[in-house]
Design a protein around this motif. Sequence first.
Motif, PDB file in Angstrom:
ATOM      1  N   UNK A   1      97.967 -39.185 121.422  1.00  0.00           N
ATOM      2  CA  UNK A   1      96.913 -40.065 121.914  1.00  0.00           C
ATOM      3  C   UNK A   1      96.409 -40.978 120.802  1.00  0.00           C
ATOM      4  N   UNK A   2      95.922 -42.133 121.198  1.00  0.00           N
ATOM      5  CA  UNK A   2      95.344 -43.083 120.254  1.00  0.00           C
ATOM      6  C   UNK A   2      93.842 -42.900 120.189  1.00  0.00           C
ATOM      7  N   UNK A   3      93.311 -42.937 118.988  1.00  0.00           N
ATOM      8  CA  UNK A   3      91.867 -42.797 118.816  1.00  0.00           C
ATOM      9  C   UNK A   3      91.142 -43.936 119.523  1.00  0.00           C
ATOM     10  N   UNK A   4      90.115 -43.579 120.281  1.00  0.00           N
ATOM     11  CA  UNK A   4      89.293 -44.581 120.953  1.00  0.00           C
ATOM     12  C   UNK A   4      87.837 -44.149 120.888  1.00  0.00           C
ATOM     13  N   UNK A   5      86.942 -45.115 120.945  1.00  0.00           N
ATOM     14  CA  UNK A   5      85.508 -44.850 120.921  1.00  0.00           C
ATOM     15  C   UNK A   5      84.861 -45.684 122.014  1.00  0.00           C
ATOM     16  N   UNK A   6      84.049 -45.022 122.842  1.00  0.00           N
ATOM     17  CA  UNK A   6      83.330 -45.745 123.894  1.00  0.00           C
ATOM     18  C   UNK A   6      81.858 -45.374 123.821  1.00  0.00           C
ATOM     19  N   UNK A   7      80.968 -46.242 124.303  1.00  0.00           N
ATOM     20  CA  UNK A   7      79.535 -45.898 124.279  1.00  0.00           C
ATOM     21  C   UNK A   7      79.237 -44.661 125.119  1.00  0.00           C
TER      22      UNK A   7
ATOM     23  N   UNK B   1      93.898 -32.355 110.942  1.00  0.00           N
ATOM     24  CA  UNK B   1      93.741 -33.309 109.858  1.00  0.00           C
ATOM     25  C   UNK B   1      93.828 -34.733 110.389  1.00  0.00           C
ATOM     26  N   UNK B   2      93.250 -35.665 109.665  1.00  0.00           N
ATOM     27  CA  UNK B   2      93.258 -37.062 110.090  1.00  0.00           C
ATOM     28  C   UNK B   2      93.900 -37.928 109.016  1.00  0.00           C
ATOM     29  N   UNK B   3      94.387 -39.082 109.434  1.00  0.00           N
ATOM     30  CA  UNK B   3      95.033 -40.020 108.522  1.00  0.00           C
ATOM     31  C   UNK B   3      93.994 -40.951 107.911  1.00  0.00           C
ATOM     32  N   UNK B   4      94.348 -41.637 106.813  1.00  0.00           N
ATOM     33  CA  UNK B   4      93.423 -42.634 106.270  1.00  0.00           C
ATOM     34  C   UNK B   4      93.063 -43.716 107.281  1.00  0.00           C
ATOM     35  N   UNK B   5      94.015 -44.109 108.128  1.00  0.00           N
ATOM     36  CA  UNK B   5      93.717 -45.124 109.142  1.00  0.00           C
ATOM     37  C   UNK B   5      92.715 -44.598 110.149  1.00  0.00           C
ATOM     38  N   UNK B   6      92.848 -43.343 110.535  1.00  0.00           N
ATOM     39  CA  UNK B   6      91.883 -42.761 111.470  1.00  0.00           C
ATOM     40  C   UNK B   6      90.505 -42.641 110.821  1.00  0.00           C
ATOM     41  N   UNK B   7      90.473 -42.261 109.550  1.00  0.00           N
ATOM     42  CA  UNK B   7      89.185 -42.183 108.847  1.00  0.00           C
ATOM     43  C   UNK B   7      88.522 -43.554 108.794  1.00  0.00           C
ATOM     44  N   UNK B   8      89.309 -44.598 108.552  1.00  0.00           N
ATOM     45  CA  UNK B   8      88.754 -45.954 108.513  1.00  0.00           C
ATOM     46  C   UNK B   8      88.212 -46.361 109.878  1.00  0.00           C
TER      47      UNK B   8
ATOM     48  N   UNK C   1      85.457 -34.641 103.777  1.00  0.00           N
ATOM     49  CA  UNK C   1      85.786 -35.226 102.476  1.00  0.00           C
ATOM     50  C   UNK C   1      86.420 -36.619 102.595  1.00  0.00           C
ATOM     51  N   UNK C   2      86.887 -36.998 103.770  1.00  0.00           N
ATOM     52  CA  UNK C   2      87.430 -38.341 103.955  1.00  0.00           C
ATOM     53  C   UNK C   2      86.360 -39.422 103.764  1.00  0.00           C
ATOM     54  N   UNK C   3      85.081 -39.032 103.828  1.00  0.00           N
ATOM     55  CA  UNK C   3      84.015 -40.028 103.869  1.00  0.00           C
ATOM     56  C   UNK C   3      83.139 -40.028 102.623  1.00  0.00           C
ATOM     57  N   UNK C   4      83.533 -39.240 101.610  1.00  0.00           N
ATOM     58  CA  UNK C   4      82.795 -39.245 100.365  1.00  0.00           C
ATOM     59  C   UNK C   4      82.572 -37.844  99.834  1.00  0.00           C
ATOM     60  N   UNK C   5      81.914 -37.733  98.684  1.00  0.00           N
ATOM     61  CA  UNK C   5      81.661 -36.411  98.089  1.00  0.00           C
ATOM     62  C   UNK C   5      80.637 -35.630  98.898  1.00  0.00           C
ATOM     63  N   UNK C   6      80.870 -34.335  99.000  1.00  0.00           N
ATOM     64  CA  UNK C   6      79.963 -33.486  99.764  1.00  0.00           C
ATOM     65  C   UNK C   6      78.764 -33.066  98.927  1.00  0.00           C
ATOM     66  N   UNK C   7      77.620 -33.022  99.600  1.00  0.00           N
ATOM     67  CA  UNK C   7      76.437 -32.392  99.015  1.00  0.00           C
ATOM     68  C   UNK C   7      76.616 -30.876  98.999  1.00  0.00           C
TER      69      UNK C   7
END
Length: 295
Positions: A1-7, A27-34, A63-69
């Motif tokens: 499936x392709x990632x999609x986002x709806x309201x 796990x997710x790919x860099x493109x999916x994280x973006x 961790x795809x989105x930055x360092x963890x607190x």
Amino acid sequence: MTLSIRPADPARPDFVGEVAGLDIARGITPAEAAAIEAGMDRYGVLVFRDQPLDDAQQVAFSRHFGPLEMATGDIAQGGQRRLSMEINDISNLDCDGAVLGRDDRRRLFSLGNMLWHSDSSFKPTPAKYSMLSARVIPGSGGNTEFADMRAAWDALDEETKALVRDLVCEHSQLFSRGTLGFDAFTEEERAKWQPVPQRLVRRHPRSGRLSLFLSAHAGAIRGWPIPEARMLLRDLTEHATQRQFVHAHVWRPHDLVMWDNRVTMHRARRAPPDQVRDLHRTTVADSAPTLEQAA
């Protein structure tokens, strides 16, 4: 499936999105994280349904989105902790998995989660993203509400915008818990949670939108008398949490909800105290203290 986002709510197409086409446990790919980060820029809150995760999988995703607190804001430390320091324990359980007693200090402290707040605004560098995974939910109640602080800013009159634009607040868990009558802090905790400065109005580094940066942890405005400061902060919070700015998330097992603390506030709602509510939160730290970020 392709990632999609709806309201999640078509009546509010730019606040809270529902994500489909993703299996986070794999796990997710860099493109999916973006794509997720672009979705966060638009919606502020993203909901991922049917995502059974363990803590390692949740940490890897985060961790795809930055360092963890680290979970230094939790009152349960050392031998009282159930989870690793990378996970905030958003539950009503002790180390043996039993529901905390009504008068347990850990439970009373956690009631502060029912106040409108932004995660880790009491830290010099506050939180960027939070990711909350529902492991066990109670039979009723326990929703989480989110307020869109961008829309709240946009709706302010020009006089109020000018008044608050350059104000600096002081945030501390000592203040937020104190509003509930919880003041049973150790000297170590009082030293650790001394007030920190945060801008009252922030500019999102990617979208450029302005938003109010409010939280129950905010108990003072630099240069203002305390009563006047708290009155303004109360007025702004009442404005920002009107129903037209708020979305209530009704939890299902294995939901993962991700939100941007820079543009939202949130609060937990009441749940039966004798029923298990077990959610695990990972938190991505922001890039710098708010006073060092572009205004």
